[in-house]
Write a protein that holds these residues in place. Structure first.
Motif, PDB file in Angstrom:
ATOM      1  N   VAL A  28       5.883  19.301  -7.018  1.00 27.76           N
ATOM      2  CA  VAL A  28       5.176  19.906  -5.886  1.00 27.76           C
ATOM      3  C   VAL A  28       4.886  18.837  -4.839  1.00 27.76           C
ATOM      4  N   GLN A  29       4.603  19.290  -3.623  1.00 24.89           N
ATOM      5  CA  GLN A  29       4.304  18.380  -2.528  1.00 24.89           C
ATOM      6  C   GLN A  29       2.990  17.645  -2.760  1.00 24.89           C
ATOM      7  N   VAL A  30       2.835  16.521  -2.075  1.00 21.20           N
ATOM      8  CA  VAL A  30       1.587  15.761  -2.176  1.00 21.20           C
ATOM      9  C   VAL A  30       0.450  16.576  -1.578  1.00 21.20           C
ATOM     10  N   ASP A  31      -0.778  16.237  -1.971  1.00 19.60           N
ATOM     11  CA  ASP A  31      -1.928  16.955  -1.425  1.00 19.60           C
ATOM     12  C   ASP A  31      -2.257  16.463  -0.018  1.00 19.60           C
ATOM     13  N   GLU A  32      -3.198  17.138   0.627  1.00 20.83           N
ATOM     14  CA  GLU A  32      -3.502  16.857   2.025  1.00 20.83           C
ATOM     15  C   GLU A  32      -4.047  15.451   2.221  1.00 20.83           C
ATOM     16  N   SER A  33      -4.829  14.963   1.260  1.00 20.94           N
ATOM     17  CA  SER A  33      -5.391  13.622   1.378  1.00 20.94           C
ATOM     18  C   SER A  33      -4.288  12.562   1.415  1.00 20.94           C
ATOM     19  N   LEU A  34      -3.348  12.660   0.497  1.00 27.03           N
ATOM     20  CA  LEU A  34      -2.265  11.681   0.459  1.00 27.03           C
ATOM     21  C   LEU A  34      -1.353  11.846   1.673  1.00 27.03           C
ATOM     22  N   ARG A  35      -1.127  13.076   2.092  1.00 25.89           N
ATOM     23  CA  ARG A  35      -0.309  13.301   3.287  1.00 25.89           C
ATOM     24  C   ARG A  35      -0.898  12.560   4.479  1.00 25.89           C
ATOM     25  N   GLN A  36      -2.210  12.665   4.646  1.00 26.92           N
ATOM     26  CA  GLN A  36      -2.864  12.009   5.776  1.00 26.92           C
ATOM     27  C   GLN A  36      -2.792  10.493   5.656  1.00 26.92           C
ATOM     28  N   ARG A  37      -2.961   9.983   4.445  1.00 30.87           N
ATOM     29  CA  ARG A  37      -2.915   8.524   4.259  1.00 30.87           C
ATOM     30  C   ARG A  37      -1.518   7.962   4.525  1.00 30.87           C
ATOM     31  N   ILE A  38      -0.495   8.681   4.081  1.00 26.72           N
ATOM     32  CA  ILE A  38       0.877   8.230   4.339  1.00 26.72           C
ATOM     33  C   ILE A  38       1.174   8.251   5.835  1.00 26.72           C
ATOM     34  N   GLY A  75       6.236  11.607  -2.843  1.00 29.88           N
ATOM     35  CA  GLY A  75       5.708  10.649  -1.876  1.00 29.88           C
ATOM     36  C   GLY A  75       6.701  10.282  -0.800  1.00 29.88           C
ATOM     37  N   ILE A  76       7.939   9.962  -1.203  1.00 29.61           N
ATOM     38  CA  ILE A  76       8.928   9.547  -0.206  1.00 29.61           C
ATOM     39  C   ILE A  76       9.331  10.731   0.670  1.00 29.61           C
ATOM     40  N   LYS A  77       9.301  11.941   0.124  1.00 32.80           N
ATOM     41  CA  LYS A  77       9.603  13.106   0.967  1.00 32.80           C
ATOM     42  C   LYS A  77       8.518  13.310   2.021  1.00 32.80           C
ATOM     43  N   GLN A  78       7.271  12.976   1.684  1.00 28.53           N
ATOM     44  CA  GLN A  78       6.211  13.049   2.691  1.00 28.53           C
ATOM     45  C   GLN A  78       6.425  11.986   3.766  1.00 28.53           C
ATOM     46  N   VAL A  79       6.913  10.821   3.373  1.00 28.77           N
ATOM     47  CA  VAL A  79       7.249   9.798   4.370  1.00 28.77           C
ATOM     48  C   VAL A  79       8.251  10.360   5.376  1.00 28.77           C
ATOM     49  N   PHE A  80       9.281  11.020   4.874  1.00 33.26           N
ATOM     50  CA  PHE A  80      10.290  11.575   5.778  1.00 33.26           C
ATOM     51  C   PHE A  80       9.728  12.680   6.662  1.00 33.26           C
ATOM     52  N   GLN A  81       8.820  13.476   6.110  1.00 34.85           N
ATOM     53  CA  GLN A  81       8.200  14.499   6.955  1.00 34.85           C
ATOM     54  C   GLN A  81       7.359  13.843   8.048  1.00 34.85           C
ATOM     55  N   SER A  82       6.618  12.811   7.681  1.00 31.58           N
ATOM     56  CA  SER A  82       5.783  12.118   8.672  1.00 31.58           C
ATOM     57  C   SER A  82       6.625  11.418   9.732  1.00 31.58           C
ATOM     58  N   GLU A 126       0.835  -1.202   0.000  1.00 32.61           N
ATOM     59  CA  GLU A 126       0.000   0.000   0.000  1.00 32.61           C
ATOM     60  C   GLU A 126       0.871   1.255   0.000  1.00 32.61           C
ATOM     61  N   ALA A 127       1.936   1.221   0.789  1.00 34.84           N
ATOM     62  CA  ALA A 127       2.841   2.373   0.856  1.00 34.84           C
ATOM     63  C   ALA A 127       3.583   2.570  -0.460  1.00 34.84           C
ATOM     64  N   ILE A 128       3.964   1.487  -1.112  1.00 29.88           N
ATOM     65  CA  ILE A 128       4.647   1.601  -2.407  1.00 29.88           C
ATOM     66  C   ILE A 128       3.749   2.323  -3.403  1.00 29.88           C
ATOM     67  N   ASP A 129       2.484   1.928  -3.445  1.00 36.75           N
ATOM     68  CA  ASP A 129       1.542   2.617  -4.330  1.00 36.75           C
ATOM     69  C   ASP A 129       1.429   4.094  -3.968  1.00 36.75           C
ATOM     70  N   MET A 130       1.340   4.388  -2.684  1.00 27.69           N
ATOM     71  CA  MET A 130       1.117   5.763  -2.257  1.00 27.69           C
ATOM     72  C   MET A 130       2.299   6.671  -2.580  1.00 27.69           C
ATOM     73  N   ILE A 131       3.526   6.177  -2.416  1.00 29.07           N
ATOM     74  CA  ILE A 131       4.659   7.100  -2.596  1.00 29.07           C
ATOM     75  C   ILE A 131       4.873   7.484  -4.062  1.00 29.07           C
ATOM     76  N   PHE A 132       4.293   6.708  -4.967  1.00 32.00           N
ATOM     77  CA  PHE A 132       4.404   7.068  -6.383  1.00 32.00           C
ATOM     78  C   PHE A 132       3.113   7.674  -6.950  1.00 32.00           C
ATOM     79  N   GLU A 133       2.078   7.726  -6.129  1.00 31.44           N
ATOM     80  CA  GLU A 133       0.759   8.168  -6.597  1.00 31.44           C
ATOM     81  C   GLU A 133       0.790   9.577  -7.174  1.00 31.44           C
ATOM     82  N   GLN A 134       1.524  10.468  -6.552  1.00 27.51           N
ATOM     83  CA  GLN A 134       1.615  11.862  -7.017  1.00 27.51           C
ATOM     84  C   GLN A 134       3.044  12.232  -7.386  1.00 27.51           C
TER      85      GLN A 134
END
Length: 293
Positions: free
Chosen positions: A274-284, A254-261, A241-249
């Motif tokens: 550009v950064q991922v949107d709020e929906s993907l940020r929350q899901r990650i 995606g991987i930079k959002q992982v590091f922020q999280s 699921e995470a693999i799909d998410m980090i390439f979704e946008q």
């Protein structure tokens, strides 16, 4: 090249709010990846936003990673482009004493023929003072390096030691695996099919997600290399699921959002990314919180 079997990670370039390079965050990411058990680090690949870095910034990224690594893991340096003369010039002038190999992408935008791709890598092989990993990523280059060309290069040039195969085509990868020279390595460049490629005879992966989840992902690859299929796929499905998410946008958003999280780095990218949107940020963030539950 036994040191390049397993999981290599294509490191990001973290930025501060003013878009300058965050060397402290980059050091944290290097240490996090090493502590998680990856086998080697890839410097200045596509995931590093290489296309938007100045020559001076590239040198800063290199020196930061070399200093943070402290000789603990092998380093692979991205040296590629679509002007063969420029790539050769860099190979002839750069100091590679800190690097085990280079990773060189098939020429992009020009769309060379298979013969043009062969001649490009022939020139790189002749010029390179270190082993060469060739890199096929048709989604970015708009040309596919066919198995026949890969095998020709593998047989003709001893210092072309591996391919990072990122066509996303398991059948194509298996064609190379079937006919390759014994010591030539086929490395997955696609996180989602890395495990199947390893089980088919691949040598591992150069991964994006592996730097965000180094413990789980590198263990999955080691299990695959040791033919522990059930255990390996248990980890694969935990991470899929995470693999799909980090390439979704897009990568590396995606991987930079992982590091922020994870609290390791901010998620800033340079335009046109550009950064991922709020929906993907929350899901990650939710995935990370639930991973070990």
């Amino acid at each position: 090249m036994q040191s390049l079997i397993g999981t290599g990670v294509a490191l990001v370039t973290p930025f501060k709010e003013d878009f300058s390079i965050d060397t402290e965050a980059l050091t944290r990411i290097v240490n996090f990846s090493i502590a998680g058990g990856v086998e080697y680090l890839v410097v200045l690949g596509t995931t590093a936003e290489n296309a938007t870095l100045t020559p001076e910034e590239k040198e800063l990224v290199i020196t930061t990673i070399v200093a943070a690594n402290k000789g603990r893991l092998p380093l692979v340096l991205g040296v590629g482009g679509n002007d063969t003369r420029k790539v050769v010039a860099e190979l002839e002038t750069r100091d590679f004493s800190d690097f085990a190999a280079i990773l060189s992408v098939s020429p992009f935008y020009n769309k060379p023929t298979q013969e043009g791709i062969y001649q490009h890598f022939k020139a790189i092989s002749i010029a390179s003072p270190v082993p060469v990993i060739i890199y096929n990523v048709p989604g970015r280059t708009s040309s596919n390096m066919l198995p026949k060309t890969v095998l020709r290069l593998a047989n003709d040039f001893q210092n072309i030691v591996a391919i990072k195969e990122a066509a996303g085509d398991l059948v194509q990868a298996m064609q190379i695996l079937k006919d390759k020279p014994k010591d030539f390595m086929v490395i997955s460049g696609d996180d989602m099919i890395a495990l199947p490629m390893v089980l088919a005879g691949g040598a591992g992966v150069i991964s994006v997600i592996g730097q965000g989840f180094p413990k789980e992902f590198s263990e999955m690859i080691r299990l695959g290399l040791n033919h522990k299929v059930t255990e390996a796929f248990q980890l694969h499905y935990r991470l899929s699921e995470a693999i799909d998410m980090i390439f979704e946008q897009g990568n590396p958003a995606g991987i930079k959002q992982v590091f922020q999280s994870l609290g390791l780095a901010d998620s800033y990218l340079r335009l046109p990314l550009v950064q991922v949107d709020e929906s993907l940020r929350q899901r990650i963030t939710q995935f990370i919180e639930n991973l070990d539950k």
